[in-house]
Write an enzyme that holds these catalytic residues in place. Structure first.
Site, PDB file in Angstrom:
ATOM      1  N   LYS A 123     -19.559   8.101  13.073  1.00 32.61           N
ATOM      2  CA  LYS A 123     -20.076   9.062  13.894  1.00 32.61           C
ATOM      3  C   LYS A 123     -21.798   8.775  13.871  1.00 32.61           C
ATOM      4  CE  LYS A 123     -16.898  12.479  14.464  1.00 32.61           C
ATOM      5  NZ  LYS A 123     -16.448  14.010  14.649  1.00 32.61           N
ATOM      6  N   LYS A 205      -8.058   5.290  17.452  1.00 29.06           N
ATOM      7  CA  LYS A 205      -7.389   6.656  17.460  1.00 29.06           C
ATOM      8  C   LYS A 205      -7.774   7.487  18.762  1.00 29.06           C
ATOM      9  CE  LYS A 205     -10.266  10.308  15.296  1.00 29.06           C
ATOM     10  NZ  LYS A 205     -10.100  11.759  14.834  1.00 29.06           N
ATOM     11  N   LYS A 208     -11.146  13.611  20.775  1.00 22.35           N
ATOM     12  CA  LYS A 208     -11.608  14.486  21.843  1.00 22.35           C
ATOM     13  C   LYS A 208     -12.743  13.862  22.605  1.00 22.35           C
ATOM     14  CE  LYS A 208     -10.794  18.599  18.874  1.00 22.35           C
ATOM     15  NZ  LYS A 208     -11.380  18.098  17.586  1.00 22.35           N
TER      16      LYS A 208
HETATM   17  N1  AQP Z   1      -5.586  10.777  16.742  1.00 18.99           N
HETATM   18  C1  AQP Z   1      -5.091  11.578  15.963  1.00 18.99           C
HETATM   19  N2  AQP Z   1      -3.595  11.581  15.812  1.00 18.99           N
HETATM   20  C2  AQP Z   1      -3.073  12.405  14.617  1.00 18.99           C
HETATM   21  N3  AQP Z   1      -3.936  13.364  14.073  1.00 18.99           N
HETATM   22  C3  AQP Z   1      -5.272  13.371  14.580  1.00 18.99           C
HETATM   23  N4  AQP Z   1      -6.402  14.564  14.371  1.00 18.99           N
HETATM   24  C4  AQP Z   1      -7.538  14.150  15.074  1.00 18.99           C
HETATM   25  N5  AQP Z   1      -7.113  13.099  15.757  1.00 18.99           N
HETATM   26  C5  AQP Z   1      -5.888  12.834  15.437  1.00 18.99           C
HETATM   27  C6  AQP Z   1      -6.102  15.700  13.310  1.00 18.99           C
HETATM   28  O1  AQP Z   1      -6.526  16.654  14.141  1.00 18.99           O
HETATM   29  C7  AQP Z   1      -7.005  17.709  13.219  1.00 18.99           C
HETATM   30  C8  AQP Z   1      -8.340  18.203  13.836  1.00 18.99           C
HETATM   31  O2  AQP Z   1      -9.384  17.284  13.941  1.00 18.99           O
HETATM   32  P1  AQP Z   1     -10.939  17.619  14.165  1.00 18.99           P
HETATM   33  O3  AQP Z   1     -10.809  18.891  15.031  1.00 18.99           O
HETATM   34  O4  AQP Z   1     -11.336  17.994  12.593  1.00 18.99           O
HETATM   35  O5  AQP Z   1     -11.588  16.553  14.770  1.00 18.99           O
HETATM   36  P2  AQP Z   1     -11.302  14.846  14.479  1.00 18.99           P
HETATM   37  O6  AQP Z   1     -10.437  14.615  13.197  1.00 18.99           O
HETATM   38  O7  AQP Z   1     -12.761  14.400  14.468  1.00 18.99           O
HETATM   39  O8  AQP Z   1     -10.684  14.761  15.792  1.00 18.99           O
HETATM   40  P3  AQP Z   1     -11.026  14.248  17.182  1.00 18.99           P
HETATM   41  O9  AQP Z   1     -10.218  14.532  18.150  1.00 18.99           O
HETATM   42  O10 AQP Z   1     -11.371  12.786  17.039  1.00 18.99           O
HETATM   43  O11 AQP Z   1     -12.447  15.098  17.311  1.00 18.99           O
HETATM   44  P4  AQP Z   1     -13.989  14.485  17.784  1.00 18.99           P
HETATM   45  O12 AQP Z   1     -13.907  13.710  18.748  1.00 18.99           O
HETATM   46  O13 AQP Z   1     -14.770  15.853  17.999  1.00 18.99           O
HETATM   47  O14 AQP Z   1     -14.386  13.983  16.497  1.00 18.99           O
HETATM   48  C9  AQP Z   1      -7.412  16.952  11.996  1.00 18.99           C
HETATM   49  O15 AQP Z   1      -6.220  17.443  10.887  1.00 18.99           O
HETATM   50  C10 AQP Z   1      -6.980  15.627  12.353  1.00 18.99           C
HETATM   51  O16 AQP Z   1      -6.607  14.923  11.191  1.00 18.99           O
END
Ligand code: AQP
Length: 340
Positions: A123, A205, A208
């Protein structure tokens, strides 16, 4: 101040998990890796689920949009099956103990530990103009979220494993100094779909915040958008639906199909033997559309009833505060804060 009127949790193991409202919707990865399991666990565990908006501001957010996204994300966890009568569903910033414990835990977390976190490295590379202290200490806040509820299990996707291990280390360190203050949590990482990959680049991965619109399927995408995204998913050119190390795009689609339909990898290989990728991609897209249809309908109904949502998140915050305050009181006493 001890809070003796706080509700007591029934003696079932405790689950905590959270999700960021960085978009009003979740990705298919968030859903299959984490949120889909939340509702399944509600009968056997005492569950607390949170929309972690304090984590979201580690990356710059538009305030009006964040507010809107937080309500939409709260409605979406309910639409995905979290039952506010069975689980504690709340918004992180409504429960002040999270910030308070996070500060204490910051003082028991080492700079070196935080510097090793891959999410911080990723990040900070992505937001080079805003490498703030909150982004760096994100894992201490996450540890506070979990440890406040004396959590036994944390259902998360594989990407959160490193943060979870740090939460365990912090708990063990604190317990080592002060006695048994925190339950040491374990991760609950699903066997299939623990890491759903981007449809545009199966080496990354699904996320969002991916800038490529074709990379991510959102739970609130209209059906034709979902089908289009699956049709354009990047795969190899072998035209063989088989799970193999050198086929990350197809492996990803097979994991999604398996998580949504319950079919095993072997069953999928048999079902699509002799068929082309076009047929397979369409089948995955259609299965996802059917899985998401009732969620989308329920989300729309819930969002139209703001008073109900408000009553749910207020009740959730009250319960969460009652439970978490007990842990915070204990921590304050242990570190030597003069009682109020
Ligand atoms: N690609 C993924 N596959 C499986 N699990 C996933 N998680 C996130 N991406 C995947 C799981 O979703 C939960 C919530 O995630 P978060 O909101 O804490 O954010 P993150 O892990 O940083 O996910 P994003 O979607 O990539 O968000 P942004 O773009 O905002 O950083 C967690 O349990 C995570 O493991």
């Amino acid at each position: 101040m001890e809070n003796n009127t706080a509700p007591k949790l029934e003696k079932k193991p405790v689950i905590f998990s959270g999700i960021q409202p960085t978009s009003g919707s979740f990705t298919l990865g968030n859903y299959l890796g984490a949120v889909k399991n939340w509702s399944k666990l509600q009968d056997s565990y005492n569950c607390a689920y949170s929309i972690v908006n304090m984590h979201a501001i580690t990356v710059r957010q538009d305030p009006a949009q964040l507010k809107k996204n937080t309500l939409s994300a709260f409605a979406l966890i309910l639409a995905c099956g979290v039952d506010p009568e069975k689980s504690i569903a709340f918004i992180q910033s409504h429960v002040k103990t999270h910030a308070e414990l996070a500060w204490v835990l910051n003082c028991y977390t080492q700079f070196g530990e935080l510097s090793r976190m891959t999410q911080f490295k990723d990040k900070s590379a992505k937001h080079a103009d805003n490498i703030n202290a909150g982004l760096f200490t994100y894992p201490s806040l996450m540890a506070a979220d979990i440890l406040l509820y004396q959590t036994n299990l944390v259902p998360v996707g594989a990407d959160q494993k490193q943060h979870l291990e740090l939460a365990r280390d912090i708990a063990l360190r604190f317990n080592g100094l002060y006695g048994n203050v925190f339950q040491v949590p374990d991760g609950y990482i699903p066997k299939t779909a623990a890491r759903i990959m981007s449809l545009a680049d199966p080496g990354k991965k699904m996320s969002k915040s991916d800038e490529n619109a074709k990379a991510t399927v959102f739970l609130l995408d209209p059906p034709d958008t979902i089908i289009k995204k699956f049709k354009s998913a990047v795969t190899d050119s072998e035209a063989l639906v088989a799970y193999r190390e050198d086929k990350p795009g197809i492996n990803n689609l097979m994991s999604i199909y398996s998580a949504v339909t319950g079919a095993s990898i072997e069953e999928i290989e048999t079902q699509f033997a002799g068929k082309g990728y076009g047929d397979f991609k369409l089948a995955v897209g259609e299965a996802v559309v059917e899985e998401l249809r009732p969620i989308q309908e329920k989300h729309a109904r819930l969002l139209a009833d703001k008073a109900y949502l408000e009553s749910c998140y207020r009740a959730g915050a009250e319960k969460a505060l009652g439970i978490s305050q007990r842990t915070l009181d204990k921590v304050y006493k242990k570190v030597g804060f003069l009682p109020y």
